[in-house]
Scaffold this active site. Structure first.
Site, PDB file in Angstrom:
ATOM      1  N   ASN A 152       0.763  -1.382   0.150  1.00 21.78           N
ATOM      2  CA  ASN A 152       0.186  -0.182  -0.101  1.00 21.78           C
ATOM      3  C   ASN A 152       0.535   1.347  -0.009  1.00 21.78           C
ATOM      4  O   ASN A 152       0.445   2.354  -0.392  1.00 21.78           O
ATOM      5  CB  ASN A 152      -0.898   0.310   1.182  1.00 21.78           C
ATOM      6  CG  ASN A 152      -0.221   0.114   2.651  1.00 21.78           C
ATOM      7  OD1 ASN A 152       0.111  -0.990   2.671  1.00 21.78           O
ATOM      8  ND2 ASN A 152      -1.123   0.097   3.677  1.00 21.78           N
ATOM      9  N   ARG A 160      11.227   3.712   5.230  1.00 17.95           N
ATOM     10  CA  ARG A 160      11.294   2.986   6.756  1.00 17.95           C
ATOM     11  C   ARG A 160      12.322   1.794   7.177  1.00 17.95           C
ATOM     12  O   ARG A 160      12.457   2.473   8.325  1.00 17.95           O
ATOM     13  CB  ARG A 160      10.606   3.235   6.982  1.00 17.95           C
ATOM     14  CG  ARG A 160       9.699   3.640   8.521  1.00 17.95           C
ATOM     15  CD  ARG A 160       8.631   3.967   8.766  1.00 17.95           C
ATOM     16  NE  ARG A 160       6.856   2.986   8.782  1.00 17.95           N
ATOM     17  CZ  ARG A 160       5.744   2.874   8.755  1.00 17.95           C
ATOM     18  NH1 ARG A 160       5.162   3.867   9.184  1.00 17.95           N
ATOM     19  NH2 ARG A 160       5.241   2.081   8.790  1.00 17.95           N
ATOM     20  N   LYS A 175      12.712  -7.743   1.022  1.00 16.46           N
ATOM     21  CA  LYS A 175      10.959  -8.645   0.177  1.00 16.46           C
ATOM     22  C   LYS A 175       9.724  -7.825  -0.390  1.00 16.46           C
ATOM     23  O   LYS A 175       9.694  -7.627   1.061  1.00 16.46           O
ATOM     24  CB  LYS A 175      11.039 -10.174   0.127  1.00 16.46           C
ATOM     25  CG  LYS A 175       9.789 -10.773  -0.168  1.00 16.46           C
ATOM     26  CD  LYS A 175       8.953 -12.047   0.196  1.00 16.46           C
ATOM     27  CE  LYS A 175       8.145 -11.196   0.501  1.00 16.46           C
ATOM     28  NZ  LYS A 175       7.112 -10.725   0.376  1.00 16.46           N
ATOM     29  N   PRO A 176      10.085  -7.246  -1.440  1.00 14.96           N
ATOM     30  CA  PRO A 176       8.762  -6.350  -1.573  1.00 14.96           C
ATOM     31  C   PRO A 176       7.388  -7.084  -1.225  1.00 14.96           C
ATOM     32  O   PRO A 176       7.604  -8.467  -1.852  1.00 14.96           O
ATOM     33  CB  PRO A 176       8.773  -4.870  -2.357  1.00 14.96           C
ATOM     34  CG  PRO A 176      10.067  -6.679  -3.286  1.00 14.96           C
ATOM     35  CD  PRO A 176      10.414  -7.231  -2.031  1.00 14.96           C
ATOM     36  N   ALA A 177       6.060  -6.487  -1.447  1.00 14.00           N
ATOM     37  CA  ALA A 177       4.818  -7.087  -2.145  1.00 14.00           C
ATOM     38  C   ALA A 177       4.922  -7.406  -3.552  1.00 14.00           C
ATOM     39  O   ALA A 177       5.041  -6.803  -4.272  1.00 14.00           O
ATOM     40  CB  ALA A 177       3.732  -6.314  -1.194  1.00 14.00           C
ATOM     41  N   SER A 230      -0.376  -7.939   7.708  1.00 12.28           N
ATOM     42  CA  SER A 230      -1.281  -8.131   8.301  1.00 12.28           C
ATOM     43  C   SER A 230      -1.027  -9.498   9.601  1.00 12.28           C
ATOM     44  O   SER A 230       0.187  -9.412   9.633  1.00 12.28           O
ATOM     45  CB  SER A 230      -2.047  -9.835   7.063  1.00 12.28           C
ATOM     46  OG  SER A 230      -1.147 -10.910   7.636  1.00 12.28           O
ATOM     47  N   GLU A 251       4.551  -4.045  11.855  1.00  4.13           N
ATOM     48  CA  GLU A 251       3.794  -3.505  12.159  1.00  4.13           C
ATOM     49  C   GLU A 251       2.882  -4.028  11.386  1.00  4.13           C
ATOM     50  O   GLU A 251       2.383  -4.353  10.593  1.00  4.13           O
ATOM     51  CB  GLU A 251       4.406  -1.950  11.864  1.00  4.13           C
ATOM     52  CG  GLU A 251       3.302  -1.368  11.623  1.00  4.13           C
ATOM     53  CD  GLU A 251       2.266  -0.839  10.294  1.00  4.13           C
ATOM     54  OE1 GLU A 251       1.683  -1.028  10.838  1.00  4.13           O
ATOM     55  OE2 GLU A 251       2.389  -0.445   9.626  1.00  4.13           O
ATOM     56  N   LEU A 252       1.553  -4.082  12.019  1.00  2.00           N
ATOM     57  CA  LEU A 252       0.148  -5.490  12.154  1.00  2.00           C
ATOM     58  C   LEU A 252      -0.786  -5.049  11.366  1.00  2.00           C
ATOM     59  O   LEU A 252      -0.856  -3.213  11.326  1.00  2.00           O
ATOM     60  CB  LEU A 252      -0.350  -6.270  12.798  1.00  2.00           C
ATOM     61  CG  LEU A 252       1.288  -6.938  13.041  1.00  2.00           C
ATOM     62  CD1 LEU A 252       0.780  -8.765  14.700  1.00  2.00           C
ATOM     63  CD2 LEU A 252       2.283  -8.037  11.820  1.00  2.00           C
ATOM     64  N   CYS A 285      -3.040   1.025   7.021  1.00  4.22           N
ATOM     65  CA  CYS A 285      -3.076   0.552   8.491  1.00  4.22           C
ATOM     66  C   CYS A 285      -3.219   1.332   9.377  1.00  4.22           C
ATOM     67  O   CYS A 285      -4.575   1.005  10.322  1.00  4.22           O
ATOM     68  CB  CYS A 285      -2.072  -0.247   9.055  1.00  4.22           C
ATOM     69  SG  CYS A 285      -0.606   0.670   8.891  1.00  4.22           S
ATOM     70  N   GLU A 459       9.173   1.595  14.194  1.00  2.00           N
ATOM     71  CA  GLU A 459       9.587   2.393  13.140  1.00  2.00           C
ATOM     72  C   GLU A 459       9.454   4.044  12.964  1.00  2.00           C
ATOM     73  O   GLU A 459       8.371   4.909  13.734  1.00  2.00           O
ATOM     74  CB  GLU A 459       9.432   1.916  11.652  1.00  2.00           C
ATOM     75  CG  GLU A 459       9.217   1.082  12.046  1.00  2.00           C
ATOM     76  CD  GLU A 459       8.659  -0.335  10.213  1.00  2.00           C
ATOM     77  OE1 GLU A 459       8.991  -0.723   9.971  1.00  2.00           O
ATOM     78  OE2 GLU A 459       7.593   0.208  10.141  1.00  2.00           O
TER      79      GLU A 459
END
Length: 486
Positions: A152, A160, A175-177, A230, A251-252, A285, A459
């Site tokens: 997102n 960050r 590892k990116p989405a 998530s 960070e969920l 989020c 972060e």
């Protein structure tokens, strides 16, 4: 659109996946394939791990100023390419260009912030209470780190995590989405251009996250995981990290309450609601999910919010004047459709939106619901879309109780003109961050993170670099009177 590498970055070299696999990247505004990137497998992950481990000793001993200067140069390069990077981000993620430009500058600020923090890593010196020894405290990089970023905010989340890792002297595998790797690849190319040594940052793009990440986390050589995503996936990764006691920061998910009291400035509250709800099309989020408004003003608040939401222009993010782009994919839109349908079946009233438009792309209109049954699924689900559910409350205790009635605790928003109430409610909310009379809390200079099932660690801010540093205590015996004996 800026041209970026489509391969893996391992030990400073752009290379194809070992098995030749590729991953299609879709344009969410059309559903069509933009391009393909390398699709890494376990063998590629091992090569990236080898590179990170081999580079750690030398990189960890690099002068802090040198590490900071690399980040500073990367910051300047990013700012020189705002428009190009914004177009790249909009193409793969969907957000309007104006918002994408904002994210590019936001990402750059993380690079600048941590370029300045690199030279402020401090240890300590003291004497043990019994006077027998002096205490020397050293700060050392944690070591090779695995960084996993979401789709997102593809550029900002990379910056960050990479920023503090570089500043602290850690090597990385990033590892990116799989939906949005292009912004990450662009960031990696910029850091390479800024002088980051080979092997310090390795990028693996993959559709096989489990096959790639689990061996890294259980193999004993990766010493740090930083994950944004998530809660469900976070729990799985924590279990994997437990096998070799990998240090974690996470960070969920979030389920942010937005509380408006009867003494609030209603115009200010609606402005804040638009920011807290519609930033990134609600795919954040930090997005406000549950709007608790004092019964005396709930109807008026909902009416004003619906008018503002309904006036937003929906369309492809690259089109002039568009304010709301598409959702990330078909699954994301289907989730929104199901949540709204469930609420309506339970008696919710749709003030605006609520219907999926025809045509290509994963669009969904800004939607405001009232008369929402508290048992509706959207009350206990991270919506991740442009849907606002407005519910009335009668007193402060009820508002706080309902705001805290969730497994998550990332952020909350409070609107009131009363100082005592403002401080009291901020203290009572079970969240890691509060927006008091504002709908925006994110800033590189502030610690970002939550409590409960919204994650671990922070972060950004001065504490952001702490996640990538260990303490080393050295006992130095006190020698008295020139004697060689303590």
């Amino acid at each position: 659109m800026i041209d970026v590498p489509k391969q893996l970055l391992i030990a400073g070299t752009w290379q194809d996946a070992a098995d030749g696999g590729t991953l299609p990247i879709d344009d969410p505004a059309t559903g069509e394939i933009l391009c393909r990137v390398a699709d890494a497998g376990p063998k590629d992950a091992r090569l990236a791990e080898d590179a990170a481990v081999a580079a750690q000793s030398q990189w960890g001993g690099t002068a802090p100023r040198a590490r900071g200067e690399i980040l500073r140069r990367a910051y300047e390069i990013v700012l020189s390419r705002v428009d190009e990077l914004a177009l790249l981000m909009t193409s793969e993620m969907g957000k309007p260009l104006a918002e994408a430009r904002g994210e590019v500058t936001y990402a750059a600020e993380f690079l600048r912030w941590f370029s300045e923090e690199a030279v402020r890593i401090e240890g300590g010196w003291g004497t043990l209470p019994d006077g027998s020894a002096r205490m020397l405290l050293m700060r050392r990089p944690v070591g090779p780190s695995l960084l996993i970023t979401p789709w997102n905010f593809p550029l900002a989340m990379g910056a960050r995590k990479v920023g503090p890792a570089i500043a602290a002297g850690c090597t990385m595998i990033l590892k990116p989405a799989p939906q949005t790797p292009l912004s990450t690849l662009a960031l990696a190319a910029i850091l390479k251009e800024a002088g980051l040594p080979d092997g310090v940052l390795n990028v693996v793009t993959t559709s096989r996250a489990g096959e790639v990440c689990e061996p890294l986390l259980t193999g004993g050589r990766i010493r740090k995981l930083s994950f944004t995503g998530s809660t469900e996936v976070g729990r799985l990764l924590l279990a994997q990290c437990a096998r070799t006691v990998v240090r974690t920061s996470m960070e969920l998910g979030g389920n942010a309450p937005f509380v408006v009291f009867d003494d609030a400035d209603l115009d200010r509250a609606v402005d804040g609601a638009m920011t807290a709800k519609m930033r990134n099309m609600g795919e954040a989020c930090t997005a406000a999910n549950r709007f608790f408004v004092h019964r005396s003003t709930a109807e008026e608040f909902a009416r004003r919010l619906a008018r503002r939401m309904g006036a937003l222009v929906v369309g492809p993010g690259t089109r002039e004047g568009v304010e709301v782009g598409p959702l990330i994919d078909a699954a994301g839109r289907a989730k929104i459709e199901e949540l709204v349908a469930d609420a309506v079946e339970r008696g919710a009233r749709v003030l605006v939106g609520g219907r999926t438009p025809e045509g290509t792309g994963w669009f969904y209109p800004p939607t405001v619901l009232t008369d929402v049954d508290p048992a509706s699924r959207l009350m206990d689900t991270e919506i991740f879309g442009p849907v606002a559910a407005v519910l009335p409350f009668d007193d402060e205790d009820e508002a706080v109780r309902r705001a805290n009635d969730t497994a998550w605790g990332l952020v909350g928003y409070v609107f009131t003109e009363g100082l005592d109430r403002a401080l009291r409610v901020c203290e009572r909310l079970e969240v890691g961050m509060v927006g008091l009379n504002t709908g925006l809390v994110s800033n590189p200079a502030a610690p970002f993170g939550g409590v409960k099932q919204s994650g671990l660690g922070r972060e950004g801010g001065r504490v952001g670099i702490e996640e990538f540093l260990d303490y080393r205590y050295v006992a130095v015996p006190v020698r008295r009177g020139g004697s060689d004996r303590p």
